[in-house]
Design a protein around this motif. Structure first.
Motif, PDB file in Angstrom:
ATOM      1  N   LEU A  48       5.817 -11.624  11.077  1.00 54.59           N
ATOM      2  CA  LEU A  48       4.539 -11.784  10.430  1.00 54.59           C
ATOM      3  C   LEU A  48       3.880 -10.564  10.175  1.00 54.59           C
ATOM      4  N   SER A  49       4.349  -9.322  10.491  1.00 52.14           N
ATOM      5  CA  SER A  49       3.596  -8.032  10.587  1.00 52.14           C
ATOM      6  C   SER A  49       3.949  -7.280   9.458  1.00 52.14           C
ATOM      7  N   PRO A  50       3.222  -6.294   8.890  1.00 51.20           N
ATOM      8  CA  PRO A  50       3.554  -5.603   7.980  1.00 51.20           C
ATOM      9  C   PRO A  50       4.620  -4.568   8.073  1.00 51.20           C
ATOM     10  N   ALA A  51       5.606  -4.279   7.437  1.00 54.49           N
ATOM     11  CA  ALA A  51       6.518  -3.236   7.567  1.00 54.49           C
ATOM     12  C   ALA A  51       6.242  -1.890   6.943  1.00 54.49           C
ATOM     13  N   LEU A  52       6.222  -0.868   7.717  1.00 52.11           N
ATOM     14  CA  LEU A  52       6.221   0.492   6.995  1.00 52.11           C
ATOM     15  C   LEU A  52       7.462   1.004   6.877  1.00 52.11           C
ATOM     16  N   LEU A  53       7.409   1.619   5.429  1.00 48.38           N
ATOM     17  CA  LEU A  53       8.933   2.113   4.755  1.00 48.38           C
ATOM     18  C   LEU A  53       8.528   3.634   4.744  1.00 48.38           C
ATOM     19  N   LEU A  54       9.347   4.612   5.049  1.00 45.02           N
ATOM     20  CA  LEU A  54       9.248   6.113   5.211  1.00 45.02           C
ATOM     21  C   LEU A  54      10.530   6.494   4.782  1.00 45.02           C
ATOM     22  N   GLU A  55      10.136   7.930   4.243  1.00 41.02           N
ATOM     23  CA  GLU A  55      11.361   8.668   3.645  1.00 41.02           C
ATOM     24  C   GLU A  55      11.924   9.410   5.015  1.00 41.02           C
ATOM     25  N   GLU A  56      13.391   9.559   4.909  1.00 41.16           N
ATOM     26  CA  GLU A  56      13.983  10.237   5.797  1.00 41.16           C
ATOM     27  C   GLU A  56      13.741  11.641   6.006  1.00 41.16           C
ATOM     28  N   GLY A  57      13.164  11.968   7.314  1.00 43.96           N
ATOM     29  CA  GLY A  57      13.119  13.384   7.217  1.00 43.96           C
ATOM     30  C   GLY A  57      11.520  13.865   7.391  1.00 43.96           C
ATOM     31  N   HIS A  58      10.436  13.197   6.814  1.00 40.74           N
ATOM     32  CA  HIS A  58       9.075  13.686   6.831  1.00 40.74           C
ATOM     33  C   HIS A  58       8.372  12.242   6.585  1.00 40.74           C
ATOM     34  N   GLU A  59       7.192  12.460   6.771  1.00 44.01           N
ATOM     35  CA  GLU A  59       5.995  11.205   6.776  1.00 44.01           C
ATOM     36  C   GLU A  59       5.009  11.679   5.800  1.00 44.01           C
ATOM     37  N   MET A  92       0.715  -1.295   0.013  1.00 42.95           N
ATOM     38  CA  MET A  92       0.206   0.142  -0.149  1.00 42.95           C
ATOM     39  C   MET A  92       0.929   1.314   0.101  1.00 42.95           C
ATOM     40  N   ALA A  93       0.439   2.213  -0.671  1.00 42.12           N
ATOM     41  CA  ALA A  93       1.300   3.275  -0.678  1.00 42.12           C
ATOM     42  C   ALA A  93       0.264   4.809  -0.434  1.00 42.12           C
ATOM     43  N   LEU A  94       0.852   5.716   0.324  1.00 40.24           N
ATOM     44  CA  LEU A  94      -0.036   6.728   0.563  1.00 40.24           C
ATOM     45  C   LEU A  94       1.065   8.148   0.504  1.00 40.24           C
ATOM     46  N   SER A  95       0.412   9.045   0.078  1.00 42.20           N
ATOM     47  CA  SER A  95       1.071  10.377   0.048  1.00 42.20           C
ATOM     48  C   SER A  95      -0.150  11.625   0.405  1.00 42.20           C
ATOM     49  N   GLU A  96       0.556  12.507   1.033  1.00 39.81           N
ATOM     50  CA  GLU A  96      -0.501  13.714   1.405  1.00 39.81           C
ATOM     51  C   GLU A  96       0.250  14.915   1.307  1.00 39.81           C
ATOM     52  N   PHE A  97      -0.660  16.210   1.055  1.00 38.41           N
ATOM     53  CA  PHE A  97      -0.205  17.635   0.928  1.00 38.41           C
ATOM     54  C   PHE A  97      -1.140  18.198   1.684  1.00 38.41           C
ATOM     55  N   VAL A 121      10.838   6.496  -3.523  1.00 30.59           N
ATOM     56  CA  VAL A 121      11.225   7.349  -2.308  1.00 30.59           C
ATOM     57  C   VAL A 121      12.493   8.278  -2.809  1.00 30.59           C
ATOM     58  N   SER A 122      12.293   9.396  -2.435  1.00 31.52           N
ATOM     59  CA  SER A 122      13.065  10.607  -2.952  1.00 31.52           C
ATOM     60  C   SER A 122      14.352  10.810  -2.297  1.00 31.52           C
ATOM     61  N   SER A 123      14.160  10.318  -0.708  1.00 33.32           N
ATOM     62  CA  SER A 123      15.380  10.473   0.119  1.00 33.32           C
ATOM     63  C   SER A 123      16.504   9.549  -0.173  1.00 33.32           C
ATOM     64  N   GLN A 124      17.630   9.693   0.401  1.00 31.40           N
ATOM     65  CA  GLN A 124      18.859   8.942  -0.007  1.00 31.40           C
ATOM     66  C   GLN A 124      18.642   7.724   1.243  1.00 31.40           C
ATOM     67  N   ASN A 125      18.251   7.862   2.196  1.00 24.09           N
ATOM     68  CA  ASN A 125      17.982   6.698   3.106  1.00 24.09           C
ATOM     69  C   ASN A 125      16.322   6.557   3.265  1.00 24.09           C
ATOM     70  N   VAL A 126      16.237   5.282   3.705  1.00 24.60           N
ATOM     71  CA  VAL A 126      14.777   4.941   3.929  1.00 24.60           C
ATOM     72  C   VAL A 126      14.798   4.322   5.384  1.00 24.60           C
ATOM     73  N   ARG A 127      13.462   4.751   6.151  1.00 28.32           N
ATOM     74  CA  ARG A 127      13.470   4.043   7.349  1.00 28.32           C
ATOM     75  C   ARG A 127      12.524   2.895   7.146  1.00 28.32           C
ATOM     76  N   ILE A 128      12.813   1.803   7.768  1.00 26.38           N
ATOM     77  CA  ILE A 128      12.188   0.621   7.732  1.00 26.38           C
ATOM     78  C   ILE A 128      11.731   0.284   9.003  1.00 26.38           C
ATOM     79  N   VAL A 129      10.378   0.375   9.369  1.00 29.71           N
ATOM     80  CA  VAL A 129       9.912   0.218  10.655  1.00 29.71           C
ATOM     81  C   VAL A 129       9.074  -1.141  10.900  1.00 29.71           C
TER      82      VAL A 129
END
Length: 366
Positions: A344-355, A177-182, A331-339
């Protein structure tokens, strides 16, 4: 109809119409473009009955009129004409004459009376936002639209507008799933609709031309965008979108910070020996290290270690490497956060610096 127009302006209009025209259609008029003189120039319109695009460009109108011509044929002709020359268009019974320099074409034309009318405005809410933000949001989410026509509601993107989060775009195919907002200030209303994939990609193309804010309007049955004498209108998918909020992990306690490019390269190498269909790889997170392993039924295997920023419980989790690479590409940032939570649970991937963008990957049993 008789007019003169810049080749560059006309070619740009026809190119845009080409994206809308249905190449194979049981209704012959829908493979045509409507040419119509208006007070400020030449207006072109194309439709497949689901989406409609119209554009007006400045032209010297010598005689008003309207007609339709085959989109592919007029595109190929204008493409080959000298970009520095003006183009003259002139109608005669059942034909359109095209002059440019010493070149002349004469192609078949059909009556404009057969062409469908442009849809009326059925939108309920209109917002203004930078074209760059719409490009970012679509680029961050479009990869997760499904190709499964049996679940039509997943083949498009959910556009959701509300005072709480501004505009939000959500996509899912059931595996990711992908989500993006403004954020948009001073919103008083809410609206949501599911846009077909073709409409989403056309919105992105139009936004790429925007030098200022674009006007985006949403309704229960329709979405519309207006920009620089261009208007794009599309019907929406008549369905209810899944409750996506429940899929987003809220309490994953473990976070790894990983170089996006290094991870992508490692996944690409691992896919050489992974299952050709599932592309499954195992990721093992330990203190400051990520191990990536893959194998197949022929007992071929690959293993690789990379340095990451991670401290905590060892977690072994399987993912579809192709799906993860799709996320990394968005992902536009150089690093990605993998939460993470566990295997067995879904992983959340976030751009570094913002959500502003969130990506969820479902795990695989390996």
């Amino acid at each position: 109809m008789h007019l003169k127009i810049s080749r560059a302006h006309l070619f740009h209009q026809i190119q845009r119409c080409q994206n809308i025209v249905e190449k194979r259609n049981t209704n012959p008029i829908l493979v045509n473009i409507l040419f119509e003189t208006v007070s400020n120039g030449l207006k072109l319109t194309a439709t497949d009955l689901q989406a409609t695009y119209s554009s007006t460009q400045e032209a010297e109108i010598l005689e008003p009129g309207k007609l339709t011509v085959d989109a592919k044929k007029i595109f190929e002709i204008v493409r080959e004409l000298n970009p520095e020359q003006m183009i003259e268009l002139k109608t005669k019974p059942n034909f359109l004459e095209i002059f440019s320099g010493g070149v002349k074409f004469e192609i078949a034309a059909k009556s404009a009376d057969e062409f469908p009318s442009e849809p009326t405005d059925e939108t309920d809410l209109s917002i203004s936002l930078p074209g760059s933000e719409l490009i970012r949001m679509i680029g961050s989410t479009s990869f997760a639209m499904s190709n499964d026509e049996t679940r039509k509601y997943l083949t498009g993107s959910l556009f959701e507008v509300s005072p709480e989060h501004g505009i939000r775009i959500v996509t899912t195919d059931g595996h990711r799933m992908a989500l993006s907002e403004f954020n948009i200030a001073n919103l008083q209303q809410s609206a949501s609709c599911i846009l077909p994939k073709k409409a989403v990609m056309e919105l992105k193309r139009l936004a790429e031309e925007a030098e200022e804010n674009i006007q985006l309007s949403l309704g229960q049955h329709q979405v519309r965008i207006e920009l620089n004498q261009q208007r794009f209108t599309s019907k929406v998918i008549d369905a209810k979108y899944p409750v996506y909020q429940d899929v987003i992990p809220q309490s994953n306690p473990h976070t790894a910070l990983v170089d996006k490019n290094l991870l992508d390269q490692a996944l690409r190498r691992s896919m050489v020996v992974s299952n050709d269909f599932t592309h499954d790889v195992k990721l093992i997170f330990t203190d400051n290290n990520l191990s990536i392993a893959a194998h197949n039924t022929e007992q071929e295997q690959a293993e690789e270690d990379m340095v990451i920023a991670y401290e905590g419980t060892t977690i072994e989790v399987g993912f579809n490497a192709k799906y993860m690479r799709d996320v990394l590409a968005a992902v536009s940032s150089q690093n990605v956060r993998i939460v993470l939570k566990d295997s067995l649970s879904p992983a959340l991937l976030l751009e570094e610096g913002h959500e502003l963008s969130k990506h969820v990957l479902m795990p695989m049993r390996i």
